[in-house]
Design an enzyme around this catalytic site. Sequence first.
Site, PDB file in Angstrom:
ATOM      1  CE  LYS A  74      15.991  -2.624  44.683  1.00  0.00           C
ATOM      2  NZ  LYS A  74      16.089  -1.819  43.434  1.00  0.00           N
ATOM      3  CB  SER A 149      12.245  -0.929  42.756  1.00  0.00           C
ATOM      4  OG  SER A 149      13.628  -1.029  42.421  1.00  0.00           O
ATOM      5  CB  SER A 173      15.195   1.445  41.222  1.00  0.00           C
ATOM      6  OG  SER A 173      13.965   1.050  40.698  1.00  0.00           O
TER       7      SER A 173
HETATM    8  N1  GLN Z   1      10.387   2.214  38.057  1.00  0.00           N
HETATM    9  C1  GLN Z   1      11.080   1.571  36.968  1.00  0.00           C
HETATM   10  C2  GLN Z   1      10.455   0.241  36.684  1.00  0.00           C
HETATM   11  O1  GLN Z   1       9.472  -0.050  37.273  1.00  0.00           O
HETATM   12  C3  GLN Z   1      12.536   1.448  37.296  1.00  0.00           C
HETATM   13  C4  GLN Z   1      12.825   0.353  38.238  1.00  0.00           C
HETATM   14  C5  GLN Z   1      14.272   0.213  38.557  1.00  0.00           C
HETATM   15  O2  GLN Z   1      15.091   1.093  38.309  1.00  0.00           O
HETATM   16  N2  GLN Z   1      14.612  -0.954  39.062  1.00  0.00           N
HETATM   17  O3  GLN Z   1      10.917  -0.535  35.908  1.00  0.00           O
END
Ligand code: GLN
Length: 470
Positions: A74, A149, A173
């Site tokens: 990532k 994400s 994410s």
């Molecule tokens: N979807 C969640 C957010 O927008 C989690 C994101 C993540 O785990 N980085 O914060």
Amino acid sequence: MAVADIATRVRAGDSTAVAVVEEYLAKIRSTDGDVHAFNLVTADVALAQASAVDDAVASGHDPGPLAGVPIALKDNMCTEGIDTTCSSKILEGWKPPYNGTVVDRLRDAGAILVGKTNLDEFAMGSSTENSAFGPTKNPHDLGRVPGGSSGGSAASVAAGMAALSFGSDTGGSIRQPAALCGVVGVKPTYGAVSRYGLIAFASSLDQIGPFATTVEDAALALEVIAGHDPLDSTSIPSPAPALLPELDKGVDGLRIGVISELANAADPDVAERMTAALGALEAAGAKIVEVSVPAVVYGLTAYYLIAPAEASSNLARFDGVRYGLRVDGADVQEMMIRTRTAGFGDEVKARIMLGTFALSAGYYDAFYGKAQRLRTMVRRDFDAVYQNVDALISPTSPSIAFEFGDKSDPLAMYKCDVCTIPSNLGGDPAMSVPFGTGDHSMPVGVQVLAPPNGEQMMFRVAAAVERAAP
Ligand code: GLN
């Protein structure tokens, strides 16, 4: 090919790392134009690393348990001399002067970096639509999101462009995109994997973990990256637990709980897969019990105060002085305002404002303090329930992968994480395992949750879920 098989062949000299990597790079060339899993393909680095692995084998040295295994990271993990953008304009062109601990451990195990993967800007989102460089597409249906994400990491493995990939999970994410792309995704216990060199989103929640096509590959990957690191003050001071020996133990005699508060969170097609998974575990000898974890219903509320609050502090460092983008102004303050206005996208700005508000004098107790108390309730409720069960099961995502633009209302997007956020608040390990398909033949994931440091139990149950999967 399974990760262990690639490594075995390369270590034995039956196949060269260069040949393996060339195969994956060819797959990236033929596929990533459509999928856009990668922000950057590091073909030259990959071929140089692969040659070094082959040289080691030729001279009688063992390159390690991931010898020649092509991996993707990532793009929020620092890679020395290699662009690390967080899919944000504010970091475009920034090259970190050092590697994250996970990056070093993977290289030291013989893994080969094929590229940096796309994400929602600064890991804020559930679809990769918030990337400043355009979204990643779901390899199973290019009209649908891969989740987020870590959407690029999930898609890279699902499309066969990397044998393993790594993401970060602050509220879901890793697990949610794994479910939506039909791969395995693991969020380890808070502190199990070093975050040194991970660009922080919400430091009390962030964890790094692997994506893989099988539970066994994920176990192998986690064994390599987990274990104490003095460079991360939150790192658990003990070695990584062995996971591979757990995979064949089965679930006979285990007590597995279904979280009743999350049972109705999912769409009918996902709920139907959950029911099938429970039936399969029961047939394998587990006792399924319905349990209540009352505070999980406050998870979203607590998370969307705590995570933005921490993000507003963490992202203060991107000021036009130290990293990446600078837009000049008449004085320093104007330069910073212009840089942050041009460099951050809408979702990131919204969270910085929300977080700054939640932390401001007079509101701190009413918002941030209250959210922290909810977090304690989540921890206590999980502790209570683990007195009676060995592991818990829930859907990973309430729905299959949705179409682009489908969740333009931020609240609808936030609700994607209703089943994953509680484990981040509690610090517990949780992972998503593919379990067949729902509507439109799209993948569905089942989430396995375990108590803190319960990775061995979690993998044992996950392997049983995988064996029973259609
Ligand atoms: N979807 C969640 C957010 O927008 C989690 C994101 C993540 O785990 N980085 O914060």
